[in-house]
Design an enzyme around this catalytic site. Structure first.
Site, PDB file in Angstrom:
ATOM      1  N   GLU A 141     -11.402 -10.904  -4.118  1.00  0.00           N
ATOM      2  CA  GLU A 141     -12.007 -10.095  -5.398  1.00  0.00           C
ATOM      3  C   GLU A 141     -12.601 -11.211  -6.368  1.00  0.00           C
ATOM      4  O   GLU A 141     -13.428 -10.646  -6.553  1.00  0.00           O
ATOM      5  CB  GLU A 141     -10.480  -9.039  -5.249  1.00  0.00           C
ATOM      6  CG  GLU A 141     -10.428  -8.071  -4.629  1.00  0.00           C
ATOM      7  CD  GLU A 141      -9.050  -7.009  -4.942  1.00  0.00           C
ATOM      8  OE1 GLU A 141      -8.288  -7.406  -4.916  1.00  0.00           O
ATOM      9  OE2 GLU A 141      -9.207  -6.649  -5.726  1.00  0.00           O
ATOM     10  N   HIS A 169     -25.907   0.310   6.978  1.00  0.00           N
ATOM     11  CA  HIS A 169     -25.273   1.438   6.187  1.00  0.00           C
ATOM     12  C   HIS A 169     -23.658   1.357   6.089  1.00  0.00           C
ATOM     13  O   HIS A 169     -23.343   2.629   5.575  1.00  0.00           O
ATOM     14  CB  HIS A 169     -25.911   3.001   5.982  1.00  0.00           C
ATOM     15  CG  HIS A 169     -27.387   2.531   6.350  1.00  0.00           C
ATOM     16  ND1 HIS A 169     -28.643   2.473   5.674  1.00  0.00           N
ATOM     17  CD2 HIS A 169     -27.796   2.651   7.812  1.00  0.00           C
ATOM     18  CE1 HIS A 169     -29.360   2.766   6.456  1.00  0.00           C
ATOM     19  NE2 HIS A 169     -29.937   2.180   7.541  1.00  0.00           N
ATOM     20  N   LYS A 175       2.337  -2.990  -0.492  1.00  0.00           N
ATOM     21  CA  LYS A 175       0.667  -3.576  -1.321  1.00  0.00           C
ATOM     22  C   LYS A 175       0.962  -5.517  -0.860  1.00  0.00           C
ATOM     23  O   LYS A 175       1.578  -5.573  -0.953  1.00  0.00           O
ATOM     24  CB  LYS A 175       0.700  -3.587  -2.293  1.00  0.00           C
ATOM     25  CG  LYS A 175       0.399  -1.980  -2.434  1.00  0.00           C
ATOM     26  CD  LYS A 175      -0.913  -1.125  -2.764  1.00  0.00           C
ATOM     27  CE  LYS A 175      -2.581  -1.712  -3.278  1.00  0.00           C
ATOM     28  NZ  LYS A 175      -3.046  -1.508  -4.217  1.00  0.00           N
ATOM     29  N   SER A 204       2.241  -6.118  -5.419  1.00  0.00           N
ATOM     30  CA  SER A 204       2.219  -5.459  -5.844  1.00  0.00           C
ATOM     31  C   SER A 204       3.469  -4.817  -7.039  1.00  0.00           C
ATOM     32  O   SER A 204       4.262  -5.887  -6.104  1.00  0.00           O
ATOM     33  CB  SER A 204       1.439  -3.675  -5.819  1.00  0.00           C
ATOM     34  OG  SER A 204       2.258  -3.005  -6.797  1.00  0.00           O
TER      35      SER A 204
END
Ligand code: ARG
Length: 463
Positions: free
Chosen positions: A295, A161, A288, A282
């Site tokens: 992704e 979980h 970043k 970024s």
């Protein structure tokens, strides 16, 4: 005599050429040109067989085979002029062959149809992709084995979980993906074996009255045997669907690992550092480093699975044998194959380049009362407690630690004994994460000894 405006291949009974919209909806050359090499291989094998069987002359077969090589070299050099009026790769190649060699070109299509031709070409194309996938999966497995071996005893939290459950080892986590990829590999090999029957010679749908030798063409093209039913041969697209479902399952596995890399590379987790080669920055936030490759792998399952569903829908209502609907098989498979290969290669690069942060993994491994099960198991063994009662006692100790704001190993013996008088000093030996993972020596368990044994087993299997 073909009329000038109607199709030069099949226009005999047509007075006029097609409407522009008809041509646009009908033409597949825009995409099926990717099967040019397979088409030429198939035609060369067919020509040789026709000559060997005395159906065309050796001279004509020789001229056709040479001419086809010229066509292939034009295609490879990028000088070939594709024509939408000629619909597809099969007729584009044949029309060019006619320009190059003249009359003998018209004999090539004896005892075959575009229906068995396209099935053969497409199978050859899909088979190549299965082979490429096999290589890519093997390489990714090798990368994961390296990670697993290096970190066989590095502790990290195991989750259920996405809540801290029990400590596991980094190697064990990597090996979980090796198992998944191993099943993907066996699906690839299994499907490739099943599809390896040659449709060529099924002709339009019923076979042919010419004395062809289907074993010869099957063998020349690397198939195990000719397909046994001509109707099935021209209308089967299971092989493409098995390719898509195999790709879907594999992409799903890649996507799960990608999701973990996205989570693990976040500032909150810091379990892994992705290499600069597989991250992006970024344009506005200088700090970043984004896991874009992961992704995108995660996103690609959508289009691959979509291709599988789309082709299933195309096929499900088709009567035997060939229907033009089946021309819609190729774009789905081409797109899925391209994106699957890209996802496999990107994951391969990320896995080989990433650094597991051993300290962050270890720090997280001990938090969240991850050795609570070890404490309960100790009560069962040392105090002969029924597991249900041990679970209850441990629950009370977790509540106590939570109240004290400390971890289980930080509780004093007197505090432990305030919950159960029988607890002794010995309990501390099971409360560390190292002791926890080392104790899980059951077959397939997370103990470093088990991980190393599984790495060795895989290396032997793959050798
Ligand atoms: N371009 C067609 C396809 O991809 C080739 C087969 C055409 N056969 C026919 N009978 N029109 O399916």
């Amino acid at each position: 005599m073909t009329k000038s405006s109607s199709n030069q291949m099949w226009g005999g009974r047509f007075a006029a050429g097609p409407d522009a919209i008809m041509e646009a909806i009908n033409a597949s050359i825009g995409f099926d040109k990717r099967m040019a090499r397979q088409d030429i291989d198939g035609s060369r094998a067919h020509a040789s067989m026709l000559a060997a069987q005395g159906i065309i002359t050796d001279t004509d077969a020789g001229v056709i085979r040479e001419g086809l090589l010229t066509v292939l070299s034009e295609i490879e050099a990028g000088t070939f002029e594709y024509s939408a009026a000629l619909e597809d790769i099969h007729m584009n190649v044949e029309a060019r062959l006619k320009e190059i060699v003249g009359e003998p070109a018209g004999r090539l299509h004896t005892a075959r149809s575009r229906n068995d031709q396209v099935a053969t070409d497409f199978k050859l194309w899909v088979r190549d992709q299965f082979d490429a996938a096999e290589g890519a999966i093997l390489s990714l497995i090798a990368g994961l084995l390296e990670q697993a071996e290096a970190g066989a005893d590095w502790v990290m939290p195991g989750f259920t979980h996405l809540q801290t459950a029990q400590p596991v080892t980094w190697g064990h986590h990597m090996m979980a993906y090796v198992e998944m990829l191993g099943r993907d590999l066996s699906r690839v090999r299994d499907a490739r074996k099943r599809m390896n029957e040659c449709p060529l010679g099924a002709a339009a749908l019923a076979g042919t009255s010419f004395p062809i030798d289907r074993d010869a063409t099957a063998q020349a093209l690397g198939f195990d045997r000719p397909s046994a039913n001509s109707l099935d041969a021209v209308s089967d697209r299971d092989f493409a669907l098995e390719f898509l479902s195999t790709a879907s399952m594999s992409a799903m596995h890649l996507s799960r690992l990608a999701e973990e890399l996205v989570i693990w590379s976040s500032a909150q987790f810091r379990f892994v550092t992705l290499s600069d080669r597989f991250s992006t920055g970024s344009s506005i936030m200088p700090q970043k480093k984004n896991p874009d490759a992961a992704e995108l792998i995660r996103a690609k399952i959508g289009r691959i699975f979509g291709a599988n569903t789309a082709l299933m829908m195309v096929m499900k209502g088709l009567p035997l044998a060939y229907s033009k609907d089946m021309q819609e098989d190729k774009e789905q498979v081409f797109d899925a194959a391209d994106n699957w290969m890209l996802a496999l290669a990107a994951m391969d690069g990320m896995v080989r380049d990433m650094t597991a942060n051993r300290e962050s993994l270890a720090a997280a491994a001990g938090s969240g009362f991850s050795t609570a099960t070890d404490l309960a198991d100790w009560c069962v063994r040392a105090l002969n407690m029924p597991f249900r009662e041990a679970h209850h006692v441990t629950g009370s100790l977790v509540a106590l630690a939570e109240k004290e704001g400390c971890d289980l190993p930080d509780l004093l013996l007197t505090q432990l004994q305030s919950v159960h008088g029988g607890i002794t000093e010995d309990v501390y030996s099971v409360l560390t994460v190292e002791a926890s993972v080392a104790s899980r020596t059951s077959y397939g368990g997370t103990a470093p000894s088990q991980v190393r044994a599984q790495v060795a087993r895989w290396r032997e299997t793959l050798a």
